[in-house]
Motif scaffolding. Structure first.
Motif, mmCIF file in Angstrom:
data_model
loop_
_atom_site.group_PDB
_atom_site.id
_atom_site.type_symbol
_atom_site.label_atom_id
_atom_site.label_comp_id
_atom_site.label_asym_id
_atom_site.label_seq_id
_atom_site.Cartn_x
_atom_site.Cartn_y
_atom_site.Cartn_z
ATOM 1 N N UNK A 1 0.839 -1.199 0.000
ATOM 2 C CA UNK A 1 0.000 0.000 0.000
ATOM 3 C C UNK A 1 0.871 1.245 0.000
ATOM 4 N N UNK A 2 1.907 1.241 0.850
ATOM 5 C CA UNK A 2 2.825 2.390 0.877
ATOM 6 C C UNK A 2 3.547 2.546 -0.459
ATOM 7 N N UNK A 3 3.954 1.436 -1.060
ATOM 8 C CA UNK A 3 4.627 1.490 -2.358
ATOM 9 C C UNK A 3 3.668 2.013 -3.435
ATOM 10 N N UNK A 4 2.432 1.537 -3.409
ATOM 11 C CA UNK A 4 1.445 1.988 -4.383
ATOM 12 C C UNK A 4 1.190 3.488 -4.236
ATOM 13 N N UNK A 5 1.107 3.958 -3.012
ATOM 14 C CA UNK A 5 0.924 5.391 -2.778
ATOM 15 C C UNK A 5 2.107 6.180 -3.323
ATOM 16 N N UNK A 6 3.317 5.738 -3.018
ATOM 17 C CA UNK A 6 4.512 6.448 -3.495
ATOM 18 C C UNK A 6 4.546 6.493 -5.020
ATOM 19 N N UNK A 7 4.197 5.382 -5.663
ATOM 20 C CA UNK A 7 4.194 5.350 -7.126
ATOM 21 C C UNK A 7 3.083 6.223 -7.708
#
Length: 162
Positions: A107-113
């Motif tokens: 989820x954090x990676x998806x947000x950053x991307x």
């Protein structure tokens, strides 16, 4: 005299009323735009050719070495801001994953991307469910596969219950 009435018991499920059908449809449509199922990702990758997306493993190097989805790009969340542009094409949708349902790394990676302008979905279940469903994976030692957990991958694949 006014009769005393006994309050009816309300189910814990219905203490908050279900959403209106239109509201529910909008929510579930949005959910499907944000999440991908492990088996759908696996089927798309197994079909051969260009699946139309790239898979990103957002976990640590140690976790990556223990096992990862074949063909995935290793891009830990903390490195996304500095390395995404060199590893990912903004025109290709990204599917992120981390360890499993108890981890919000994907989820954090998806947000950053998404904040960098990428179209992104999160793979539900993460690497844990990839392995539990019996899909092949890669480790630092080479290819691996475990037997499918019958609770996540029924023997009758024509009717997974989904």
């Amino acid at each position: 005299m006014t009769p005393v009435t006994t309050p009816t018991t309300v189910s814990p499920v219905l203490r908050v009323a279900p959403a209106a059908p239109e509201e529910a449809a909008a929510h579930f449509r949005a959910s499907l735009a944000l999440y991908a199922d492990v088996s759908d990702v696996a089927a798309s990758l197994a079909a051969g050719g260009d699946p139309g997306f790239v898979v990103v493993d957002s976990r640590s190097t140690e976790s990556w070495d223990q096992g990862h989805v074949p063909g995935a790009v290793h891009l830990p969340t903390a490195l996304i801001a500095g390395q995404a542009a060199g590893l990912l094409d903004r025109d290709v949708p990204v599917v992120t994953y981390c360890w499993g349902p108890g981890c919000n790394g994907a989820t954090r990676a998806a947000l950053a991307l998404a904040e960098l302008g990428y179209r992104v979905k999160e793979m539900l279940g993460g690497f844990e469910y990839w392995v539990r469903e019996g899909f092949a994976y890669e480790t630092w030692e080479g290819p691996a596969r475990r037997a499918a957990d019958p609770l996540t991958a029924p023997l009758d694949t024509e009717d997974c219950g989904c």
